[in-house]
Design a protein around this motif. Structure first.
Motif, PDB file in Angstrom:
ATOM      1  N   ARG A 170       0.787  -1.025  -0.007  1.00  0.00           N
ATOM      2  CA  ARG A 170       0.039  -0.072   0.061  1.00  0.00           C
ATOM      3  C   ARG A 170       0.731   1.329  -0.073  1.00  0.00           C
ATOM      4  O   ARG A 170       1.952   1.240   0.167  1.00  0.00           O
ATOM      5  CB  ARG A 170      -0.930   0.019   1.103  1.00  0.00           C
ATOM      6  N   THR A 171       0.104   2.315  -0.014  1.00  0.00           N
ATOM      7  CA  THR A 171       1.097   3.675  -0.026  1.00  0.00           C
ATOM      8  C   THR A 171       0.693   4.051   1.260  1.00  0.00           C
ATOM      9  O   THR A 171      -0.004   3.790   2.015  1.00  0.00           O
ATOM     10  CB  THR A 171       0.195   4.534  -0.981  1.00  0.00           C
ATOM     11  N   ASN A 172       1.617   5.260   1.768  1.00  0.00           N
ATOM     12  CA  ASN A 172       1.541   5.443   2.968  1.00  0.00           C
ATOM     13  C   ASN A 172       0.098   6.531   3.553  1.00  0.00           C
ATOM     14  O   ASN A 172      -0.234   6.339   4.354  1.00  0.00           O
ATOM     15  CB  ASN A 172       2.846   6.401   3.428  1.00  0.00           C
ATOM     16  N   SER A 173       0.012   7.080   2.462  1.00  0.00           N
ATOM     17  CA  SER A 173      -1.320   7.933   2.674  1.00  0.00           C
ATOM     18  C   SER A 173      -2.532   7.094   2.711  1.00  0.00           C
ATOM     19  O   SER A 173      -3.400   7.240   3.478  1.00  0.00           O
ATOM     20  CB  SER A 173      -1.690   8.811   1.468  1.00  0.00           C
ATOM     21  N   GLU A 174      -2.697   5.742   2.095  1.00  0.00           N
ATOM     22  CA  GLU A 174      -3.802   5.085   2.063  1.00  0.00           C
ATOM     23  C   GLU A 174      -3.803   4.251   3.652  1.00  0.00           C
ATOM     24  O   GLU A 174      -4.640   4.257   4.274  1.00  0.00           O
ATOM     25  CB  GLU A 174      -3.566   3.760   1.193  1.00  0.00           C
TER      26      GLU A 174
ATOM     27  N   THR B  13      -2.605   5.553   6.196  1.00  0.00           N
ATOM     28  CA  THR B  13      -3.081   6.696   7.281  1.00  0.00           C
ATOM     29  C   THR B  13      -4.516   7.016   7.350  1.00  0.00           C
ATOM     30  O   THR B  13      -4.979   6.931   8.420  1.00  0.00           O
ATOM     31  CB  THR B  13      -2.401   8.085   6.938  1.00  0.00           C
ATOM     32  N   LYS B  14      -4.875   7.119   6.106  1.00  0.00           N
ATOM     33  CA  LYS B  14      -6.302   7.238   5.806  1.00  0.00           C
ATOM     34  C   LYS B  14      -7.183   6.029   6.334  1.00  0.00           C
ATOM     35  O   LYS B  14      -8.280   6.221   6.977  1.00  0.00           O
ATOM     36  CB  LYS B  14      -7.029   7.423   4.449  1.00  0.00           C
ATOM     37  N   ASP B  15      -6.761   4.921   5.796  1.00  0.00           N
ATOM     38  CA  ASP B  15      -7.820   3.646   5.936  1.00  0.00           C
ATOM     39  C   ASP B  15      -6.647   2.426   6.660  1.00  0.00           C
ATOM     40  O   ASP B  15      -6.287   1.694   5.776  1.00  0.00           O
ATOM     41  CB  ASP B  15      -8.351   3.336   4.706  1.00  0.00           C
TER      42      ASP B  15
ATOM     43  N   ASP C 169       7.476   6.181   7.151  1.00  0.00           N
ATOM     44  CA  ASP C 169       7.106   5.395   6.110  1.00  0.00           C
ATOM     45  C   ASP C 169       6.763   4.161   6.272  1.00  0.00           C
ATOM     46  O   ASP C 169       7.396   2.922   6.002  1.00  0.00           O
ATOM     47  CB  ASP C 169       8.572   5.198   4.998  1.00  0.00           C
ATOM     48  N   THR C 170       5.695   3.873   6.822  1.00  0.00           N
ATOM     49  CA  THR C 170       4.919   2.560   7.294  1.00  0.00           C
ATOM     50  C   THR C 170       4.964   1.392   6.139  1.00  0.00           C
ATOM     51  O   THR C 170       5.384   0.458   6.544  1.00  0.00           O
ATOM     52  CB  THR C 170       3.524   2.774   7.713  1.00  0.00           C
TER      53      THR C 170
ATOM     54  N   ASN D  25      -4.041   5.268  15.976  1.00  0.00           N
ATOM     55  CA  ASN D  25      -4.589   5.213  14.609  1.00  0.00           C
ATOM     56  C   ASN D  25      -4.223   4.126  13.661  1.00  0.00           C
ATOM     57  O   ASN D  25      -4.173   4.253  12.392  1.00  0.00           O
ATOM     58  CB  ASN D  25      -4.262   6.714  14.092  1.00  0.00           C
TER      59      ASN D  25
END
Lengths: 290, 338
Positions: A51-55, A57-59, A254-255, B166
């Motif tokens: 996945r991407t990091n923003s993904e 973070t968001k979900d 950078d999870t 989170n």
């Protein structure tokens, strides 16, 4: 630890199963749920790497919308990762060889020689089960430093061999004792010395026990954390567990990449386990019998 | 083992043939003497050659460090040069007065007890359920063992990502319509120890189940047949036959689990690190030892903590062996042989 006995020489005896009730749907539901709980987090780590990091973070618990391979390919292209893999391989292989060679030789003496002090020697090794590495770690570090082996893989390998010896010997001694006396007598009649008997008969016959012991030593070495944490300070000498932790600390934002790195570092252990799963579980079944 | 006397006799009578048959005369000539009971020099050499390396390694890297820990524990020492500043029992007094050590000790006690209470019954029940004819039995066995094989670092990294405020767990709770259930899994001192227990249970329960399944296979089948003939119900059979005969395996598992819980270090240190574990309520004696010993460059003190940890483990282990495990040598084992 009194009831630990060696796996019997003929594998057929352990395979006999008591007559079992037929499984109802409840069993399947429970088994399915259990398996889900056990491998869920592992799958989460693997998928997270795609996945991407923003993904993330968001979900955090969702699936990747597009599967990103870049996290994995970047880790696979980094030389640090491969150096850590090779450090871990070196540690695992040499620890295993050392444990097997020293363990079989000592177990042979304990199982087949009658000499003054044998019981004391066996008791000494058995007492080693009571000395976990946690207790010895600080002086061990000072000792290794005194030998000039910090930041050296030998500083990991030597203590790992020593700490694996008690389990090895306790598993192997009854195993070597179970080799029929007639074989040794026949060998003696044919003119083999004790050492000749050892090399020609004992080693080939003890292969199943040795494999179990070797696998245990390898996995313990592969996963070992505390000892490398004390002994290795230089990133160039890190083994994979230290590498994973350092990577997670360095790339904490950078999870996705951390998850990819983590996934890749567990592959070798999982492959190794699936190759030898029968022997590991079978060894446990044999080693701990009521 | 009395193998030597009988074998000695045989070697004496049979070796002349062996001698004439094979060429290597000198070595074989000594063998009857070597085998006749007393330990001859040749045999001593073999013993030293075969067992010597293992003994040297074991004494150097296992026994010596433990003894050194006992010695270093009497010094206030930074770990460089020979220990000089002898302080007697002062390190020990400091440990016993330190409330952070009391906390760590308490956490260890909680982990020991909860591991036994949570994992034990659950693993026994799961083993009883899985010990049935079912499709995919071996696949299930392999998959539940996976967490045990994955390293502590990976378990710690993965779970701390999932459990953070989170992270995925809280996200799943929100998606499941339970937003009020979301908590600070890792930083709330009331909750963190339970998160740790969750991770420990997840990682080690497969091992317990596999162990118990192995124990179940060792129970003689005739007993179940006899019980069935006597008209015992499923649960009667489990309670009266399976559980008592599984006793030795359960007691061994409990022993391993207790010793492991007392030594717990990796997971706590990886997830909570050296600064947070104490405030989150998950520190253990081992993390206390590393934080206040090595990381604080106070090696004498760290060694004293190691000695305390060792003595506690030893007392627990010996008590357990004396009162629980030795029953296995008489009661349960002989019962099983009937």
């Amino acid at each position: 630890m009194a009831t630990i006995t060696a796996p019997p020489l003929s594998p057929s005896t352990t395979r006999k199963r008591p007559s079992l009730g037929r499984a109802s749907w409840v069993t399947y539901v429970v088994a399915f749920a259990l398996v889900g709980v056990c491998i869920g987090p592992v799958i989460y780590i693997i998928i997270g790497g795609f996945r991407t990091n923003s993904e993330i973070t968001k979900d955090p618990s969702g699936f990747p919308s597009t599967w990103q391979v870049v996290n994995y390919s970047e880790v696979l292209q980094s030389s640090i990762f491969w150096r850590q893999v090779s450090n871990s391989v070196i540690c695992g292989v040499f620890t295993t060889i050392g444990v097997v060679v020293l363990g079989v030789a000592a177990s042979f003496v304990l199982a087949r020689y009658n000499f003054w002090g044998r019981n004391a020697m066996y008791a000494l090794f058995a007492a080693g089960l009571m000395f976990p590495m946690t207790v010895a770690i600080t002086p061990l570090y000072i000792l290794i430093r005194g030998l000039g082996l910090t930041d050296n893989l030998a500083g990991i390998i030597l203590p790992q061999i020593a700490f694996a010896l008690p389990t090895t010997i306790i598993i192997l001694v009854p195993f070597l004792r179970a080799i029929p006396k007639e074989l040794e007598e026949a060998a003696a009649i044919d003119g083999a010395s004790r050492l000749g008997f050892f090399f020609r008969m004992v080693i080939p016959l003890s292969v199943p026990g040795v494999v179990t012991v070797g696998i245990l030593a390898f996995i313990a070495s592969w996963n070992s954390y505390m000892l490398p944490l004390f002994i290795l300070n230089n990133e160039g000498s890190y083994t994979l567990p230290l590498g994973v932790q350092a990577f997670a600390a360095q790339y904490s934002v950078d999870t996705a990449r951390v998850l990819a790195f983590t996934s890749l570092s567990m592959i070798p252990a999982l492959v190794f386990f699936s190759l030898f799963e029968r022997r590991i579980i079978g060894g446990l079944s044999g080693a701990v019998k009521g | 083992m009395s193998d030597n006397s009988g074998e000695g006799k045989l070697a004496v009578t049979s070796s002349p043939e062996g001698l004439s048959a094979a060429g290597d005369g000198a070595r074989k000539a000594s063998s009857p003497a070597r085998r006749a009971g007393r330990t001859g020099w040749g045999q001593r050499l073999e013993i030293a050659l075969l067992a010597g390396p293992a003994m040297v390694m074991f004494i150097t890297f296992v026994m010596l460090p433990v003894l050194l820990a006992a010695y270093y524990g009497f010094f206030k020492w930074k770990g460089f040069g020979p220990p000089t500043n002898f302080v007697g029992l002062q390190n020990y007094l400091t440990i016993f007065k330190d409330s952070t050590f009391h906390d760590a000790l308490m956490h260890n006690a909680v982990i020991v007890v909860l591991s036994l209470l949570l994992q034990g019954p659950a693993a026994v029940l799961l083993a009883l359920l899985l010990n049935q004819k079912m499709r995919g039995r071996s696949v299930v066995r392999v998959l539940i063992f996976v967490p045990y094989v994955v390293s502590e670092v990976i378990v710690g990294t993965g779970w701390s990502l999932m459990l953070q405020t989170n992270g995925a767990i809280n996200d799943l709770l929100i998606k499941a319509g339970l937003p009020s259930w979301t908590v600070d899994w890792l930083s709330d001192p009331k909750i963190a120890i339970w998160s740790l227990m969750l991770i420990i249970t997840w990682k080690y329960i497969g091992f317990a189940v596999i162990l118990f399944l192995a124990g179940l296979q060792g129970i003689p089948q005739e007993l179940f047949e006899a019980a069935a003939i006597d008209g015992a119900s499923y649960w009667q059979t489990q309670r009266r036959i399976t559980l008592p005969l599984l006793g030795p395996t359960i007691r061994i598992w409990a022993f391993l689990s207790m010793i492991g819980s007392l030594q717990l270090f990796d997971l706590v240190y990886i997830i909570w690190g050296q600064y947070v574990a104490a405030t989150a309520g998950t520190s253990t004696m081992a993390t206390y030892m590393v934080v206040n010993g090595r990381n604080a460059a106070n090696y004498g003190f760290g060694n004293a903590v190691a000695v305390v940890l060792f003595v506690i483990s030893l007392i627990l282990a010996l008590t357990y062996q004396r009162f629980v495990l030795n029953r296995d040598t008489e009661g349960a084992l002989t019962e099983g042989k009937k």
